[in-house]
Design an enzyme around this catalytic site. Structure first.
Site, PDB file in Angstrom:
ATOM      1  N   ASN A   7       0.880  -1.170   0.000  1.00 56.48           N
ATOM      2  CA  ASN A   7       0.000   0.000   0.000  1.00 56.48           C
ATOM      3  C   ASN A   7       0.915   1.216   0.000  1.00 56.48           C
ATOM      4  O   ASN A   7       1.446   1.598   1.040  1.00 56.48           O
ATOM      5  CB  ASN A   7      -0.905  -0.028   1.236  1.00 56.48           C
ATOM      6  CG  ASN A   7      -1.859   1.156   1.294  1.00 56.48           C
ATOM      7  OD1 ASN A   7      -1.771   2.091   0.506  1.00 56.48           O
ATOM      8  ND2 ASN A   7      -2.765   1.128   2.250  1.00 56.48           N
ATOM      9  N   ARG A  85      -2.391  -2.112  -3.611  1.00 56.84           N
ATOM     10  CA  ARG A  85      -3.572  -1.285  -3.441  1.00 56.84           C
ATOM     11  C   ARG A  85      -3.436  -0.084  -4.369  1.00 56.84           C
ATOM     12  O   ARG A  85      -2.450   0.657  -4.304  1.00 56.84           O
ATOM     13  CB  ARG A  85      -3.696  -0.794  -1.999  1.00 56.84           C
ATOM     14  CG  ARG A  85      -4.917   0.104  -1.800  1.00 56.84           C
ATOM     15  CD  ARG A  85      -4.789   0.952  -0.570  1.00 56.84           C
ATOM     16  NE  ARG A  85      -5.962   1.814  -0.397  1.00 56.84           N
ATOM     17  CZ  ARG A  85      -5.928   3.030   0.121  1.00 56.84           C
ATOM     18  NH1 ARG A  85      -4.786   3.545   0.517  1.00 56.84           N
ATOM     19  NH2 ARG A  85      -7.022   3.745   0.241  1.00 56.84           N
ATOM     20  N   HIS A 174     -12.752   2.829  -0.301  1.00 61.26           N
ATOM     21  CA  HIS A 174     -12.755   1.822   0.775  1.00 61.26           C
ATOM     22  C   HIS A 174     -13.391   0.513   0.304  1.00 61.26           C
ATOM     23  O   HIS A 174     -13.846  -0.293   1.118  1.00 61.26           O
ATOM     24  CB  HIS A 174     -13.518   2.312   2.007  1.00 61.26           C
ATOM     25  CG  HIS A 174     -12.898   3.478   2.707  1.00 61.26           C
ATOM     26  ND1 HIS A 174     -13.647   4.494   3.266  1.00 61.26           N
ATOM     27  CD2 HIS A 174     -11.603   3.800   2.949  1.00 61.26           C
ATOM     28  CE1 HIS A 174     -12.851   5.381   3.821  1.00 61.26           C
ATOM     29  NE2 HIS A 174     -11.595   4.983   3.645  1.00 61.26           N
ATOM     30  N   ARG A 235     -11.484  15.819   6.970  1.00 62.63           N
ATOM     31  CA  ARG A 235     -12.265  16.099   5.765  1.00 62.63           C
ATOM     32  C   ARG A 235     -13.685  16.496   6.143  1.00 62.63           C
ATOM     33  O   ARG A 235     -14.285  15.920   7.045  1.00 62.63           O
ATOM     34  CB  ARG A 235     -12.291  14.881   4.840  1.00 62.63           C
ATOM     35  CG  ARG A 235     -10.979  14.618   4.154  1.00 62.63           C
ATOM     36  CD  ARG A 235     -11.020  13.348   3.328  1.00 62.63           C
ATOM     37  NE  ARG A 235     -10.033  12.388   3.787  1.00 62.63           N
ATOM     38  CZ  ARG A 235      -9.982  11.122   3.407  1.00 62.63           C
ATOM     39  NH1 ARG A 235     -10.868  10.641   2.563  1.00 62.63           N
ATOM     40  NH2 ARG A 235      -9.038  10.319   3.884  1.00 62.63           N
ATOM     41  N   GLU A 379      -7.786  -5.427   5.153  1.00 60.57           N
ATOM     42  CA  GLU A 379      -7.636  -5.099   3.737  1.00 60.57           C
ATOM     43  C   GLU A 379      -6.455  -5.819   3.111  1.00 60.57           C
ATOM     44  O   GLU A 379      -6.487  -6.191   1.936  1.00 60.57           O
ATOM     45  CB  GLU A 379      -7.505  -3.583   3.574  1.00 60.57           C
ATOM     46  CG  GLU A 379      -8.776  -2.834   3.944  1.00 60.57           C
ATOM     47  CD  GLU A 379      -8.618  -1.334   3.944  1.00 60.57           C
ATOM     48  OE1 GLU A 379      -8.864  -0.723   2.889  1.00 60.57           O
ATOM     49  OE2 GLU A 379      -8.235  -0.783   4.992  1.00 60.57           O
TER      50      GLU A 379
END
Length: 393
Positions: A7, A85, A174, A235, A379
């Site tokens: 990742n 990823r 996601h 955010r 993940e």
């Protein structure tokens, strides 16, 4: 044989060496502060952590250090595949893809949609292809899971040319996490995933909810970018589109400055004026900090509102799943969210909810109420499995 999962971010590389069948983990690592001073590769092998300094702080240097560690463990030759990823696959990729030069060019073409993420993903792919020339390389996209959304869910009500010419639509993110926890929820409930309507809530510094119908994403809260949707750590989530012009005129900011503020200075941090860390905010709220209390209340309200909205896409909801750093550990946030979801028949079992922290999965709903689970996402394992499935196909 082992699958190496990578990742790659703008200044870091997360690494896991796994067996996709058993889930066994041989090594995890994090190369951080790449391109900056003090770069290092931090490893954990069998529960024994150590660090390797990276004087140059580059991707190639990080991969060279990783190769030395794998050689020392006698595992390098056992790496049969590398799973990457990749944040944005646009409309080009609805599934993981074996990385070829053509595929890599297509990932580059999606960079305009994720200028902070895809270039870093590409740098990692290029470094890994050099470091592991004999291993198959597979790209697993955050957006791919959501390519099953119907047009009514992914289209914006904007000029059609914006979509046709520039790809302006909702993509969602996601996806790997939402797919994994939906599968795990079905296993925990001992029911076929194909028969379940689930709302999955991935809550961390980035947050999104997803409507999963029969294992397929039919709606999600993030959109063209990961800025849309829920309130997050830094955010804003959803705001009036007219805000950009208004605050630019009122505060004398340009478009880049407004966008940066919505991504890095908003959310929990912006409302609380204290922190983007939910744990710190809960502690501060307990001491009477008004900004922290408001930030938590806004976070919960917007989350519950989004979860209820996903019911529109599903028709009915069989279960709600919490995951991610906040979703797996924030007992009070889960309880407060469920308290606002009486419209869906939600209710919490306080004892079960209190137990579901620090890696403990389980059902937290009160008897007879909407089935609600805490599921620990993985993940890396999902990317390893998707890599193996892609190569098998």
């Amino acid at each position: 044989m082992w699958t190496l999962v990578l990742n790659c971010g703008s200044s870091s590389v997360k690494v896991a060496l796994l067996n996709p069948d058993s889930g066994a983990v041989a090594l995890t690592a994090l190369a951080e502060r790449l391109g900056q001073g003090g770069a290092a590769l931090r490893l954990d092998v069998g529960g024994e952590p150590r660090a390797v300094a990276l004087a140059g702080g580059s991707y190639p240097e990080a991969f060279a250090a990783l190769l030395r560690e794998l050689d020392a463990l006698g595992l390098r030759s056992d790496v049969s595949a590398v799973g990457h990823r990749v944040v944005h696959g646009g409309e080009t990729f609805s599934a993981p893809a074996l990385i070829t030069d053509v595929v890599l060019d297509a990932i580059r073409a999606c960079s305009a949609l994720a200028p902070l993420h895809n270039p870093a993903n590409i740098a990692g792919i290029e470094a890994a292809r050099t470091a592991f020339p004999d291993a198959a390389q597979v790209a697993v996209f955050d957006t791919a899971f959501h390519q099953t959304m119907p047009e009514v869910a992914y289209r914006y009500a904007v000029p059609d040319a914006w979509y046709r010419q520039h790809g302006v639509r909702r993509y969602g993110f996601h996806g790997t996490s939402h797919a994994y926890v939906a599968q795990e929820a079905a296993r925990m409930l001992d029911r076929p995933l194909a028969e379940l309507n689930l709302v999955t809530a991935h809550l961390g510094n980035g947050c999104s909810v997803c409507a999963v119908q029969g294992g397929r994403s039919v709606d999600t809260s993030m959109g063209l970018t990961p800025l849309e949707g829920l309130v997050m750590g830094t955010r804003s989530g959803d705001v009036d589109p007219g805000l950009h012009d208004f605050i630019a005129r009122q505060a004398g900011l340009n478009l880049d400055q407004v966008t940066a503020a919505l991504n890095r200075e908003s959310g929990l941090l912006g409302v609380s004026q204290l922190s983007n860390d939910l744990r710190e905010l809960e502690a501060a709220a307990g001491r009477g900090h008004a900004g922290a209390r408001l930030a938590l209340d806004v976070f919960v309200y917007r989350l519950a509102k989004a979860v209820a909205g996903m019911a529109v896409a599903l028709g009915h909801v069989d279960g709600l799943v919490f995951t991610g750093g906040i979703g797996e550990n924030a007992v009070a946030v889960r309880a407060a969210t469920l308290a606002r979801l009486g419209i869906l028949g939600a209710g919490v079992d306080d004892s079960a909810n209190a137990r579901a922290v620090r890696g403990v999965s389980g059902t937290i709903s009160a008897p007879g109420r909407l089935t609600t689970l805490v599921v620990n996402t993985n993940e890396e394992l999902m990317i390893a499995r998707e890599t193996a499935r892609t190569l098998g196909a």
